[in-house]
Design an enzyme around this catalytic site. Structure first.
Site, PDB file in Angstrom:
ATOM      1  N   CYS A  20     -10.029  -3.393  -0.307  1.00  0.00           N
ATOM      2  CA  CYS A  20      -9.515  -2.726  -1.615  1.00  0.00           C
ATOM      3  C   CYS A  20      -9.444  -4.025  -2.714  1.00  0.00           C
ATOM      4  CB  CYS A  20      -8.277  -1.860  -1.588  1.00  0.00           C
ATOM      5  SG  CYS A  20      -7.823  -0.837  -2.872  1.00  0.00           S
TER       6      CYS A  20
ATOM      7  N   HIS B   4      -3.635  -4.995   2.091  1.00  0.00           N
ATOM      8  CA  HIS B   4      -2.210  -4.536   2.044  1.00  0.00           C
ATOM      9  C   HIS B   4      -1.088  -5.258   2.694  1.00  0.00           C
ATOM     10  CE1 HIS B   4      -4.588  -0.729   1.563  1.00  0.00           C
ATOM     11  NE2 HIS B   4      -3.803  -0.699   0.364  1.00  0.00           N
TER      12      HIS B   4
ATOM     13  N   HIS C 243     -16.337   2.735  -4.555  1.00  0.00           N
ATOM     14  CA  HIS C 243     -15.368   2.305  -3.460  1.00  0.00           C
ATOM     15  C   HIS C 243     -14.376   3.376  -3.333  1.00  0.00           C
ATOM     16  CE1 HIS C 243     -12.200  -0.044  -1.755  1.00  0.00           C
ATOM     17  NE2 HIS C 243     -11.234   0.573  -2.793  1.00  0.00           N
TER      18      HIS C 243
ATOM     19  N   GLY D 151     -12.614  -5.481  -7.258  1.00  0.00           N
ATOM     20  CA  GLY D 151     -12.507  -5.544  -8.884  1.00  0.00           C
ATOM     21  C   GLY D 151     -11.389  -6.227  -9.214  1.00  0.00           C
TER      22      GLY D 151
ATOM     23  N   ARG E  41       5.539  -0.183  -3.281  1.00  0.00           N
ATOM     24  CA  ARG E  41       4.669  -0.023  -4.389  1.00  0.00           C
ATOM     25  C   ARG E  41       4.439   1.452  -5.016  1.00  0.00           C
ATOM     26  NH1 ARG E  41       3.984  -5.286  -4.625  1.00  0.00           N
ATOM     27  NH2 ARG E  41       2.884  -6.203  -2.541  1.00  0.00           N
TER      28      ARG E  41
ATOM     29  N   GLU F  48     -12.674   0.762   3.570  1.00  0.00           N
ATOM     30  CA  GLU F  48     -11.652   0.100   4.157  1.00  0.00           C
ATOM     31  C   GLU F  48     -11.763   0.482   5.688  1.00  0.00           C
ATOM     32  OE1 GLU F  48      -7.715   1.117   2.694  1.00  0.00           O
ATOM     33  OE2 GLU F  48      -6.741   1.018   4.819  1.00  0.00           O
TER      34      GLU F  48
HETATM   35  N1  GLN Z   1     -11.408  -1.485  -8.704  1.00  0.00           N
HETATM   36  C1  GLN Z   1     -10.094  -1.103  -8.071  1.00  0.00           C
HETATM   37  C2  GLN Z   1      -9.146  -2.548  -7.855  1.00  0.00           C
HETATM   38  O1  GLN Z   1      -9.937  -3.513  -7.386  1.00  0.00           O
HETATM   39  C3  GLN Z   1      -9.700  -0.252  -6.878  1.00  0.00           C
HETATM   40  C4  GLN Z   1      -8.686   0.260  -6.517  1.00  0.00           C
HETATM   41  C5  GLN Z   1      -8.510   1.122  -5.564  1.00  0.00           C
HETATM   42  O2  GLN Z   1      -9.438   1.505  -4.920  1.00  0.00           O
HETATM   43  N2  GLN Z   1      -7.538   1.829  -5.299  1.00  0.00           N
HETATM   44  O3  GLN Z   1      -8.110  -2.411  -7.953  1.00  0.00           O
HETATM   45 ZN    ZN Z   2      -9.219   0.925  -2.723  1.00  0.00          ZN
END
Ligand code: GLN
Ligand code: ZN
Length: 720
Positions: free
Chosen positions: A687, A655, A602, A393, A476, A626
């Site tokens: 992610c 990450h 997600h 996203g 973060r 993940e």
């Molecule tokens: N849609 C969010 C992004 O892409 C999801 C973030 C997450 O799962 N922490 O940032």
């Molecule tokens: Zn995520």
């Protein structure tokens, strides 16, 4: 803390990255790939973040990272070898004691305890299944022994050993490990006194492991588990001090000092004042620093809150009042007034919301058709290739994006200008995704500061701090909203951005929303009604948003629930009730759509073993997770438990700044295809990409799309 007059001040709780990683370094658990890196700090950060150094040719991935118990803090998972030998490196621990002493403080060093350390570690790949990290206990204990001797020689009066795993369900082997380890620690000669700290829940059936161990003190969490006090008072060893955690280290509400005082008094009466310490329930890592740094909060609301600085004042006030039956003093009076005010405030109740919650029925919790029928309609509508590629996203939140938002917020640019800026970003992002060859596109989430804050700001019932940051991992941080009242959506929140994005491409556009449990979990939630009731209110607000997106022509809607797992109660017997309402909240938010509208969800972790049943019940059409850091290891559960819907097991670790190669990602897809049929697999990163820079993102996504192409050729028999 010195200024607030605390008697015991911790040291060693500052970390350059993470306290579990610090402990791994302190016991010499440096995994093989990092040993070649000579400079200690470079090696430390290589373990934390990965390192790609073109000069030396070093190219190592980061260690795995996972959530700390039921918090949103991520720790680095120590990686141990089957024959791991440990060696003490106490430099950080000792130098921080010196640093404290130079400030006139005699600190209480804090160490993750040996059993929790091992229970949260994992064995390096290739270590074989025969052994578990706990099997290394006898190798590890001498290092703790040596450390305690060093601290003793330095005349450190108290050391705090954190064993939060003691609030979990433990199997007999772990219990035996505790008996053995605590006895060994206690038996150490010329050691400091040891305070064993537990938090986030009740000791329950593990209390006997601690009580007889011969340690000098026990810390218990009486905020999460006030009911354990009586059992602890009975079970505590005769010489032991009790540290009563009565100020909430996990939430921002002002402590009800009368309730806390009652607990302190009960302990004092049973043990005598000199055997009782007053403390926060857990480390204050999980709350913001100082309420005094908030200038824009509504004064009423502000008077209901306490951050870390205020919490240590509360601790002091409670300790000062511990000797008296009736609690008196200005802080107590002020607290009583504030709590009475909050209880009767109309700002926390919206009758319209209450009525809608009461009207929720069973039909609202189900899609109109089962997955098999939906998937056929969705395939016909989208005609995607096998192994369709997408992202989670967000795209990079560059300095430019943040500067544009800041300028708009400060009134330096108009809303029209900001709008135009965001639309340009969205258009560019779509062009890039099309050029990369991604199949399902996203708008990039440039308008969002944070995935919870963004929604909270548009919903009634939330308030925002200016400086209420808490650490998520490394450097973060997140700034959780304060959810203080009934949740209501006055108007659509994301629809215009998604509609604009879809108008810029013929490929299917996916909209992203943050799910009810995650909004709840990543906010500081009101403590005056059950979490579940608040969750239903959020779900209804999201349901309205989902329906509006569908009506605006958005064919795919992703409702992110990365926090479902961390919301899991720490004891298994409490899990079913939680999972039932968590699943219901997700379904309430997502079930109103047509059959050919595709719902994604997600979750950013890979350990699904214990919640996979619930995830199946969420009934999302597509689930992205993940899996890259664990090399698909845990994806095996999906095969074993025959996960029925579509899944995108993450193939790219976001990450780390490191760019994975397409062959690495292909290898992960090959493994995934051994678990579930290719026809049900998606290709995506672990992610969202918001914390990364564009060059690395573009390079990595190009490799990812290439990996998807090769997977189609190799695994699904398609010509690339
Ligand atoms: N849609 C969010 C992004 O892409 C999801 C973030 C997450 O799962 N922490 O940032
Ligand atoms: Zn995520």
């Amino acid at each position: 803390m010195k200024g607030a007059g605390l008697d015991h001040i911790p040291s060693g709780d500052f970390s350059l990255y993470d306290h579990m990683l610090d402990m791994a370094v302190a016991v010499g658990a440096i995994p093989e790939p990092y040993r070649a890196i000579g400079a200690p700090l470079t090696r430390y950060f290589a373990m934390a973040r990965g390192l790609q150094d073109p000069d030396s040719g070093v190219d190592v991935a980061a260690l795995e990272m996972t959530k700390w118990f039921d918090t949103n803090y991520h720790y680095i998972v120590p990686e141990l070898e089957a024959q791991q030998s440990f060696r003490l490196d106490a430099r950080k621990i000792l130098s921080e004691i010196d640093e404290a002493r130079a400030l006139g403080i005699e600190p209480r060093p804090v160490l993750p305890g040996p059993v929790t350390f091992l229970l949260l570690s994992k064995l390096a790949p290739g270590a074989g299944k025969a052994t578990t990290p706990l099997g290394l206990l006898d190798a590890l204990l001498p290092v703790y022994g040596e450390l305690l001797r060093l601290l003793g020689a330095k005349n450190v009066p108290w050391v705090q050993i954190d064993e939060p795993a003691l609030v979990l369900d433990l199997n007999e082997r772990s219990k035996q490990a505790y008996r053995h380890a605590l006895e060994r620690l206690a038996a150490g000669k010329s050691r400091p006194r040891i305070l064993l700290a537990t938090y986030f829940g009740a000791l329950g059936d593990n209390l006997p492991l601690v009580a007889g161990a011969g340690l000098d003190g026990l810390h218990v969490d009486l905020v999460r588990a006030p009911e354990q006090l009586e059992a602890v008072l009975v079970g505590l060893g005769p010489q032991m001090l009790l540290s009563v955690g009565v100020v909430d280290g996990r939430n921002v509400w002002r402590t009800d000092l009368d309730v806390a005082h009652g607990l302190v008094r009960r302990a004092v009466k049973a043990l005598g004042a000199d055997r009782v310490l007053v403390a926060p329930s857990c480390s204050l890592l999980h709350v913001p620093v100082d309420l005094a740094a908030e200038h824009k909060l509504d004064p009423d609301l502000k008077s209901w809150l306490a951050f870390a600085v205020q919490k240590i004042d509360e601790v002091r006030a409670l300790a000062d009042g511990a000797g008296r039956e009736a609690a008196r003093g200005p802080r107590f009076d002020e607290t009583r007034a504030s709590l009475a005010h909050r209880r009767s405030s109309p700002r926390t109740v919206n009758p319209q919301v209450r009525a809608r919650v009461a009207a929720v029925n069973e039909a609202m919790l189900h899609r109109s058709a089962p997955f098999d029928l939906r998937v056929r309609q969705q395939r016909a509508r989208f005609s995607l290739p096998v192994f369709p590629s997408t992202t989670i996203g967000s795209f990079p939140q560059t300095a430019e994006v943040r500067a544009a938002r800041a300028a708009w917020r400060a009134g330096r640019t108009t809303s029209d200008e900001y709008d135009l800026f965001l639309k340009t970003e969205i258009r560019r992002c779509i062009e890039k995704q099309e050029a990369l060859g991604l199949d399902v596109l996203v708008h990039g989430e440039f308008e969002r500061n944070d995935m919870v804050e963004y929604f909270g700001e548009q919903l009634d019932g939330f308030a925002f701090t200016e400086n209420g940051w808490v650490q998520s991992y490394g450097s973060r941080c997140v700034k959780p909203p304060v959810l203080f009242g009934d949740v209501f959506r006055p108007r659509a929140m994301t629809v215009e951005w998604s509609r604009y994005a879809q108008s810029q491409t013929r490929k299917p556009m996916k909209a992203m929303l943050t799910g009810p449990v995650t909004i709840l979990q990543w906010s500081f939630v009101r403590d005056d009604q059950p979490r579940r009731a608040t969750g239903t209110q959020i779900a209804l607000a999201l349901r309205d948003e989902v329906m509006d997106l569908e009506a605006a022509g958005i064919p795919i809607i992703q409702v992110d629930e990365p926090a479902i797992r961390e919301g899991l109660p720490l004891r298994t017997r409490d899990a079913p009730a939680y999972l039932r309402w968590a699943v219901e909240a997700f379904r309430l938010a997502t079930s109103g759509v047509r059959e050919d509208t595709q719902i994604h969800t997600h979750m950013c972790y890979s350990e699904f073993g214990d919640i996979l049943d619930a995830v199946v019940k969420m009934d999302a059409d597509v689930l992205s997770i993940e899996t890259s850091r664990s090399k698909m290891e845990l994806f095996l559960d999906f095969g074993r438990l025959q996960y029925p819907n579509e899944v995108g097991p993450g193939v790219y670790d976001i990450h780390s700044p490191r760019v994975p190669t397409s062959s690495e990602m292909l290898e992960l897809l090959v493994r995934a295809a051994e678990v579930l049929p290719p026809s049900r697999l998606w290709v995506n990163p672990d992610c969202g990409l918001k914390t990364r820079g564009w060059p690395e993102v573009e390079a990595a996504l190009a490799n990812m799309v290439e990996a998807a192409r090769q997977a189609r050729a190799q695994l699904a028999g398609e010509t690339p």
